[in-house]
Design a protein around this motif. Structure first.
Motif, short mmCIF file in Angstrom:
data_model
loop_
_atom_site.label_atom_id
_atom_site.label_comp_id
_atom_site.label_asym_id
_atom_site.label_seq_id
_atom_site.Cartn_x
_atom_site.Cartn_y
_atom_site.Cartn_z
N SER A 103 -6.57 -8.55 -10.84
CA SER A 103 -7.04 -8.64 -9.46
C SER A 103 -6.86 -7.27 -8.80
CB SER A 103 -6.36 -9.78 -8.70
OG SER A 103 -5.01 -9.80 -8.99
N LEU A 104 -7.34 -7.18 -7.58
CA LEU A 104 -7.53 -5.84 -7.00
C LEU A 104 -6.24 -5.04 -6.87
CD1 LEU A 104 -9.01 -3.61 -5.52
CD2 LEU A 104 -9.15 -5.08 -3.52
N THR A 105 -5.20 -5.64 -6.30
CA THR A 105 -3.99 -4.84 -6.07
C THR A 105 -3.38 -4.41 -7.41
OG1 THR A 105 -3.66 -6.17 -4.09
CG2 THR A 105 -1.84 -4.76 -4.75
N VAL A 106 -3.48 -5.29 -8.40
CA VAL A 106 -2.98 -4.93 -9.74
C VAL A 106 -3.74 -3.70 -10.23
CG1 VAL A 106 -2.79 -5.68 -12.14
CG2 VAL A 106 -2.37 -7.32 -10.29
N SER A 134 -2.16 -4.81 1.72
CA SER A 134 -1.82 -4.71 0.30
C SER A 134 -1.96 -3.26 -0.19
CB SER A 134 -2.72 -5.63 -0.52
OG SER A 134 -2.12 -5.94 -1.75
N ASP A 135 -2.95 -2.55 0.29
CA ASP A 135 -3.14 -1.16 -0.11
C ASP A 135 -1.97 -0.31 0.39
OD1 ASP A 135 -5.61 -2.56 -0.19
OD2 ASP A 135 -6.67 -0.67 -0.40
N ARG A 136 -1.56 -0.59 1.62
CA ARG A 136 -0.43 0.17 2.18
C ARG A 136 0.83 -0.09 1.34
NH1 ARG A 136 0.78 2.31 7.28
NH2 ARG A 136 -1.04 1.40 8.28
N PHE A 216 -11.18 5.02 -4.66
CA PHE A 216 -11.66 4.19 -3.55
C PHE A 216 -11.34 2.72 -3.81
CE2 PHE A 216 -14.07 7.98 -2.80
CZ PHE A 216 -14.21 8.03 -1.42
N ASP A 217 -10.91 2.04 -2.74
CA ASP A 217 -10.82 0.59 -2.78
C ASP A 217 -12.16 0.08 -2.24
OD1 ASP A 217 -10.62 -2.07 -2.07
OD2 ASP A 217 -8.56 -1.91 -1.33
N MET A 218 -12.98 -0.45 -3.13
CA MET A 218 -14.34 -0.84 -2.75
C MET A 218 -14.44 -2.34 -2.43
SD MET A 218 -16.30 1.69 -2.53
CE MET A 218 -16.53 3.41 -3.01
N ALA A 219 -13.31 -2.97 -2.06
CA ALA A 219 -13.32 -4.41 -1.79
C ALA A 219 -14.43 -4.80 -0.81
CB ALA A 219 -11.97 -4.84 -1.22
N HIS A 220 -14.62 -3.98 0.23
CA HIS A 220 -15.60 -4.35 1.26
C HIS A 220 -16.92 -3.60 1.09
CE1 HIS A 220 -12.86 -6.80 3.70
NE2 HIS A 220 -11.97 -6.11 3.02
N ALA A 221 -17.05 -2.93 -0.04
CA ALA A 221 -18.28 -2.16 -0.28
C ALA A 221 -19.09 -2.71 -1.46
CB ALA A 221 -17.92 -0.70 -0.53
N THR A 241 -14.03 -9.39 -6.41
CA THR A 241 -15.38 -9.94 -6.57
C THR A 241 -15.57 -11.20 -5.72
OG1 THR A 241 -14.68 -11.22 -8.48
CG2 THR A 241 -15.64 -9.04 -8.92
N TYR A 242 -14.53 -11.58 -4.97
CA TYR A 242 -14.65 -12.85 -4.23
C TYR A 242 -15.25 -12.69 -2.84
CZ TYR A 242 -9.89 -11.14 -3.18
OH TYR A 242 -8.81 -10.36 -2.88
N LYS A 243 -15.51 -11.44 -2.42
CA LYS A 243 -16.12 -11.25 -1.09
C LYS A 243 -17.64 -11.26 -1.26
CE LYS A 243 -12.20 -8.46 0.42
NZ LYS A 243 -11.54 -9.47 1.25
N TYR A 244 -18.25 -10.07 -1.20
CA TYR A 244 -19.72 -10.03 -1.27
C TYR A 244 -20.25 -10.44 -2.64
CZ TYR A 244 -19.32 -7.67 3.20
OH TYR A 244 -19.03 -7.38 4.51
C1 PLP Z 1 -9.32 -3.88 1.24
C2 PLP Z 1 -8.52 -4.88 0.45
N1 PLP Z 1 -7.62 -4.41 -0.42
C3 PLP Z 1 -6.86 -5.28 -1.15
C4 PLP Z 1 -7.00 -6.65 -1.02
C5 PLP Z 1 -6.14 -7.55 -1.84
O1 PLP Z 1 -6.82 -8.13 -2.88
P1 PLP Z 1 -6.10 -8.95 -4.05
O2 PLP Z 1 -5.36 -10.09 -3.42
O3 PLP Z 1 -7.24 -9.43 -4.90
O4 PLP Z 1 -5.19 -8.03 -4.76
C6 PLP Z 1 -7.96 -7.16 -0.13
C7 PLP Z 1 -8.14 -8.62 0.02
O5 PLP Z 1 -8.82 -9.14 0.85
C8 PLP Z 1 -8.72 -6.25 0.63
O6 PLP Z 1 -9.62 -6.68 1.54
#
Ligand code: PLP
Length: 422
Positions: A103-106, A134-136, A216-221, A241-244
């Protein structure tokens, strides 16, 4: 500008990809009516085909047991490979630069293991203002892990005073002043709170010119903007992959490692058997020999049920085409912004940049006099959006399943809500 419902209906009529709305389950309100779902920036909707994709793997597991790894309709052993090309198309990468895993943070941590290589002189991390927490936490814990104080090592990229957005000029100044002490730039491609989209190419160039690595964290891109990760050249990127990308709650993350790093086996990395050369993976040798692609960063054999849901969504993206989706998205979000500015500018401010290159689907609406009753009014009138403390409502019309009519109804309900809570 024409504020009539007829205008919205006309836009929908002329929309070349309007039929995709039918391909998604739209959540219902208490009266059984479709909600106006503007929350794809948080959790995308379920394609109607998803259950069949997941059922296929459950059936194969039921009927084949362990043999499914090689004899399932979509053999599980290389299953993640069937996602690669389509995912690469969505983010503008070479297939060898993409892997779907974890998952993303991992993945952000795994990427920092390889690409955050601090020295005593150069150890800081530049990250964007108000990042997702989570990024912070990930950045702060990486600094601590390497023996640095987070307060000293974290440089937060904030807009200059009196500005809403972080300008390129400001980024240039920061790099001019601090570039020599920054080891890594890690920025959200689209800021989750303000909706600002960053110039990936320019930030990467500036970072590299200053000797920094850039991720880059492309979660919202991802699935929102037309990305060109290979050409723009960041060292790595990751996204959920759970957003857009509509793959379901908590689903797997996409990860990009630029090809310039693939042959570098000296890069430190955390290793696991799934990242080992496929020819020798099952020989169970002691020596780890990484695959010379992004796949070399994998740890574990990945969850097939989750990947099946990703595949269902990627097939829809491939049909609709990212460029076509982006074209509609630009028009849909501009329409939303125009309706809000016409009606409600006394009580609400859009803090997302106005120019189309600097935003994706999402608009962040900041209340001048914060009052969560507005958000509650929206919810009780069938709008699904989200509230971010202390004063922001985020709304994201998504081109796959939102229409101009949805946007029109939303703006009407928003306007009523603002009048009601005066
Ligand atoms: C910008 C961003 N980074 C990190 C995360 C955390 O994602 P995850 O719980 O899949 O690690 C999110 C979750 O919404 C997010 O929007």
């Amino acid at each position: 500008m024409d504020r009539s419902i007829q205008f919205a209906l006309g836009q929908d009529q002329a929309d070349p990809i309007k039929q995709y709305k039918e391909r998604f389950h739209i959540p219902k309100d208490n009266a059984g009516k479709d909600t106006i779902y503007l929350c794809g920036n948080s959790l995308g909707l379920m394609p109607k085909t998803t259950p069949a994709y997941v059922m296929q793997e459950l059936e194969d597991w039921k009927n084949l047991g362990v043999e499914g790894h090689f004899h399932a309709k979509n053999p599980w052993m290389p299953y993640h490979e069937i996602l690669t090309e389509q995912m690469a198309g969505i983010v503008g990468a070479l297939p060898s630069e993409i892997v779907v895993m974890n998952s993303l943070t991992v993945n952000l941590h795994l990427m920092m293991v390889s690409f955050y290589r601090p020295t005593r002189e150069r150890y800081k991390i530049l990250f964007d203002y108000s990042p997702f927490p989570s990024d912070r936490y990930a950045i702060s814990s990486q600094l601590k892990y390497h023996g640095f104080q987070p307060e000293e090592g974290m440089i937060e990229l904030k807009p200059e005073s009196g500005q809403e957005e972080v300008s390129m000029h400001h980024i240039e100044n920061i790099l001019h002043e601090h570039g020599h002490e920054i080891a890594l730039i890690l920025i959200g491609g689209v800021n989750y709170y303000t909706g600002q989209a960053y110039d990936v190419k320019r930030i990467t160039q500036l970072g590299h010119q200053n000797g920094c690595l850039v991720g880059f964290d492309m979660a919202h891109a991802a699935g929102n903007l037309s990305l060109r990760l290979h050409d723009d050249g960041p060292d790595f990127a990751s996204w959920c992959t759970y957003k857009y990308l509509n793959s379901g709650p908590g689903s797997l993350s996409g990860c990009f490692v630029h090809e310039r790093h693939h042959q570098n086996t000296a890069l430190p990395r955390f290793a696991g058997w799934w990242g080992n050369d496929k020819k020798t993976r099952f020989m169970m040798q002691n020596e780890f020999n990484p695959i010379r692609t992004a796949e070399g960063w994998q740890l574990s054999n990945p969850p097939v049920l989750s990947m099946a849901a990703i595949k269902a969504s990627l097939d829809i993206f491939s049909e609709a085409g990212m460029d076509e989706l982006r074209k509609k998205s630009i028009r849909l979000t501009a329409y939303l912004a125009a309706l809000i500015q016409l009606e409600d500018n006394k009580n609400l401010r859009i803090i997302t940049p106005e120019s189309e290159e600097k935003r994706g689907c999402q608009l962040s609406l900041q209340m001048k006099r914060p009052d969560k009753r507005l958000f509650n009014y929206l919810t009780s009138n069938g709008v699904i959006s989200d509230w971010r403390e202390p004063d922001v409502i985020r709304v994201a019309p998504v081109p796959l399943y939102n229409s101009f009519e949805d946007v029109w109804h939303f703006s009407r309900i928003l306007h009523e809500g603002l009048n009601n809570i005066k």
